[in-house]
Design an enzyme around this catalytic site. Structure first.
Site, mmCIF file in Angstrom:
data_model
loop_
_atom_site.group_PDB
_atom_site.id
_atom_site.type_symbol
_atom_site.label_atom_id
_atom_site.label_comp_id
_atom_site.label_asym_id
_atom_site.label_seq_id
_atom_site.Cartn_x
_atom_site.Cartn_y
_atom_site.Cartn_z
ATOM 1 N N GLU A 112 0.846 -1.190 0.000
ATOM 2 C CA GLU A 112 0.000 0.000 0.000
ATOM 3 C C GLU A 112 0.881 1.240 0.000
ATOM 4 O O GLU A 112 2.112 1.157 0.131
ATOM 5 C CB GLU A 112 -0.958 -0.002 1.203
ATOM 6 C CG GLU A 112 -2.040 -1.070 1.102
ATOM 7 C CD GLU A 112 -3.064 -0.989 2.221
ATOM 8 O OE1 GLU A 112 -3.022 -0.037 3.013
ATOM 9 O OE2 GLU A 112 -3.898 -1.909 2.304
ATOM 10 N N HIS A 228 -8.730 10.271 2.671
ATOM 11 C CA HIS A 228 -8.393 9.135 1.813
ATOM 12 C C HIS A 228 -8.567 9.560 0.358
ATOM 13 O O HIS A 228 -9.582 10.167 0.004
ATOM 14 C CB HIS A 228 -9.288 7.937 2.123
ATOM 15 C CG HIS A 228 -8.753 6.647 1.591
ATOM 16 N ND1 HIS A 228 -8.763 6.344 0.248
ATOM 17 C CD2 HIS A 228 -8.182 5.584 2.219
ATOM 18 C CE1 HIS A 228 -8.215 5.146 0.076
ATOM 19 N NE2 HIS A 228 -7.859 4.662 1.256
ATOM 20 N N ARG A 274 -0.769 9.534 1.459
ATOM 21 C CA ARG A 274 -2.171 9.835 1.164
ATOM 22 C C ARG A 274 -2.468 11.321 0.999
ATOM 23 O O ARG A 274 -3.282 11.713 0.166
ATOM 24 C CB ARG A 274 -3.067 9.229 2.254
ATOM 25 C CG ARG A 274 -3.196 7.731 2.121
ATOM 26 C CD ARG A 274 -4.028 7.128 3.238
ATOM 27 N NE ARG A 274 -4.241 5.708 2.993
ATOM 28 C CZ ARG A 274 -4.849 4.893 3.845
ATOM 29 N NH1 ARG A 274 -5.283 5.354 5.001
ATOM 30 N NH2 ARG A 274 -5.022 3.629 3.545
ATOM 31 N N HIS A 331 -11.089 10.426 6.257
ATOM 32 C CA HIS A 331 -10.849 9.011 6.506
ATOM 33 C C HIS A 331 -10.378 8.724 7.929
ATOM 34 O O HIS A 331 -10.804 7.759 8.544
ATOM 35 C CB HIS A 331 -9.816 8.494 5.508
ATOM 36 C CG HIS A 331 -9.601 7.015 5.552
ATOM 37 N ND1 HIS A 331 -10.631 6.098 5.417
ATOM 38 C CD2 HIS A 331 -8.465 6.266 5.705
ATOM 39 C CE1 HIS A 331 -10.154 4.873 5.482
ATOM 40 N NE2 HIS A 331 -8.845 4.937 5.672
ATOM 41 N N ARG A 366 -1.220 9.343 8.898
ATOM 42 C CA ARG A 366 -1.112 7.913 9.219
ATOM 43 C C ARG A 366 -0.636 7.103 8.028
ATOM 44 O O ARG A 366 -1.120 7.268 6.912
ATOM 45 C CB ARG A 366 -2.469 7.374 9.689
ATOM 46 C CG ARG A 366 -2.476 5.875 9.937
ATOM 47 C CD ARG A 366 -3.808 5.408 10.457
ATOM 48 N NE ARG A 366 -4.883 5.598 9.515
ATOM 49 C CZ ARG A 366 -5.195 4.756 8.525
ATOM 50 N NH1 ARG A 366 -4.468 3.675 8.320
ATOM 51 N NH2 ARG A 366 -6.229 4.994 7.733
#
Length: 527
Positions: A112, A228, A274, A331, A366
């Protein structure tokens, strides 16, 4: 009135893990305002990260976490997370949790954004959160934990010694109940549903943060909100999450004409952190261009990503065309209730864990798939700590007058969602944040903090809480005049290490019971 040893408020991974661990020696009551299966954890499509392969290591996981967090993280918290991850996963597997495996029986590890190696475990493709939750719910059945569903925590009870001695709740019939406890844990999640576009469960509205702030707890880093990059976007509405694992398997973000948008933006391209991907997509949408996730290169997409496929089909997106329309949305909250390394808040005997807590582990942004891990690792640690704590005699409840708040004019949630998305969303400005702050302060924050919950409906209490949390976000975002991670100010677009890297804004609600004006203050501490 009910008295117990430990109360856990919430229903996600952090709540259930804490309750399970604490119940080995203590009587635990778990209270949730909806149902055990209504949480962000249950919706989580992404997996759970851990350094398990020979190509990986905890030092590399630490490096990736710090890099994604813009080095704003608390290093000790990050070290705890990555060091405990492998054993926490091993314990979970020993207890019966099934993760996806390759043909040779080894754990299947995915990639990811912002990860340097494959380290993401999944269950049933993109159903990791759901299957982890079902496993923990099953484990809960063999314990003495008392589960109370459809009952919302509306006020923390403070004792004469300034410690937390329990919580007041309100059920759907409007009945107010009192629970006393030696220790109380908030595991209520973030505040995603305060935004128009969000991947969060609609039950996640920042209640725990408001409860703690009203009780005098310190709250920090509320400006750091992760958006997100890829929510399914249909008919001008966000319809749910399209997992980052889809990009991890090779999907590309493209314009309607098929041009890749991340080329030349970041060396990791579509797997950049992100906030970078979200800001890039947002810039295209602002110019009136649609953005799609090109999945044409992923073989057997429906079997690989059954949850995403079902979501697309439900919303009329033809997967055979190979493109999913996407837009960024709220998110995850990196900030929250400040806790120490044990999960203790600034209010004695009040603890927080999971997304509602600010441990500093995520920094300014994060790292993907560290959220389920946070709930698991810190939940196990806190539950174990509570299980071995000595019993304490509860003091009497602290006396205090409570004011009356006129709530008739409080806005409905859609109004607030729109204002937060516009003024405290992906791109912020001082002018927009000032407009938002001034708007929120017309509802008299002091009065909302003083509000007596007796005789109030859950709708009224929830509205008051949403205004308080929105104000915390606006005030924090306005105070931080730089851009870092999930906080982007177009009027202050650069990071300013000399001013901010070693500082953290903390908001503390002061003198809660004495009705003193100006009860919040800013403190600056070493990050």
């Amino acid at each position: 009135m009910v008295t117990t040893e430990v109360i856990v408020i919430g229903s996600g991974i952090a709540a259930l893990t804490t309750a399970l661990e604490a119940s080995e020696r203590k009587h635990v009551i778990l209270i949730t305002k909806s149902e055990l299966r209504h949480s962000n954890s249950y919706l989580a499509q992404g997996g759970i990260a851990a350094a398990l392969s020979s190509q990986d290591g905890v030092s590399l996981h630490k490096k990736d976490t710090l890099s994604a967090g813009q080095h704003y993280n608390k290093v000790k918290a990050v070290e705890k997370l990555v060091q405990k991850a492998p054993s926490a996963i091993a314990d979970l597997i020993r207890s019966g949790m099934q993760f996806d495996r390759d043909h040779d029986g080894s754990l299947m590890l995915g990639m990811e954004g912002a990860h340097s190696v494959r380290r993401i475990l999944h269950s049933h493709g993109d159903g990791t959160g759901r299957y982890m939750m079902e496993h923990l719910i099953e484990c809960l059945k063999s314990t003495s934990v008392q589960v109370i569903e459809n009952e919302a925590a509306v006020e923390l009870i403070i004792g004469e010694d300034e410690s937390c001695i329990g919580v007041k709740t309100l059920d759907r019939s409007g009945k107010l109940a009192v629970f006393h406890a030696e220790r109380t844990v908030l595991a209520t999640g973030g505040c995603g549903s305060l935004y128009r576009y969000t991947s969060n469960s609609q039950t996640v509205s920042g209640d725990g943060i408001a409860l703690a702030f009203k009780a005098g707890a310190k709250v920090r880093d509320m400006e750091f909100i992760q958006f997100h990059p890829t929510l399914l976007f249909k008919n001008n509405k966000a319809a749910g999450l399209v997992s980052e694992a889809v990009r991890g398997d090779g999907a590309l973000l493209v314009t309607e004409a098929g041009l890749p948008i991340m080329e030349g933006v970041h060396h990791l391209k579509d797997l950049a952190p992100r906030h970078i991907v979200a800001q890039t997509i947002f810039s295209y949408i602002q110019r009136g261009e649609k953005v799609f996730l090109d999945i044409s290169m992923i073989k057997d997409f429906k079997n690989r990503f059954p949850t995403v496929s079902s979501l697309c089909e439900k919303n009329g997106v033809d997967l055979q065309l190979g493109k999913i329309p996407v837009a960024p949305g709220n998110h995850f909250l990196m900030g929250g209730i400040e806790v120490d390394e044990r999960g203790q808040t600034s209010v004695p005997s009040l603890y927080a864990v999971g997304e509602v807590a600010c441990t500093g582990v995520h920094g300014a942004n994060r790292l993907a798939s560290n959220s389920l891990l946070e709930g698991l690792v810190f939940g196990k640690a806190l539950g174990g700590l509570l299980a071995h704590m000595q019993s304490r005699e509860l003091p009497k409840e602290k006396e205090g007058t409570q004011g009356f708040a006129h709530l008739a004019s409080l806005p409905d949630l859609p109004v607030l969602q729109e204002k937060l998305m516009n003024e405290a969303g992906i791109v912020r400005t001082g002018a927009g944040l000032t407009r938002l702050k001034n708007y929120l302060e017309t509802f008299d924050i002091e009065s909302l903090l003083d509000m007596d919950v007796s005789g109030r409906s859950l709708t009224e209490i929830t509205k008051a809480n949403t205004i308080i949390v929105a104000w915390l976000i606006a005030e924090s975002a306005l105070t931080r005049t730089e851009s870092r991670g999930g906080h982007f100010r177009s009027d202050h677009p650069s990071e300013d290490d000399s001013l901010w890297l070693k500082k953290s804004v903390i908001l503390a609600c002061q003198d809660v019971k004495n009705r003193v004006k100006g009860r919040w203050r800013y403190e600056y501490i070493e990050a």
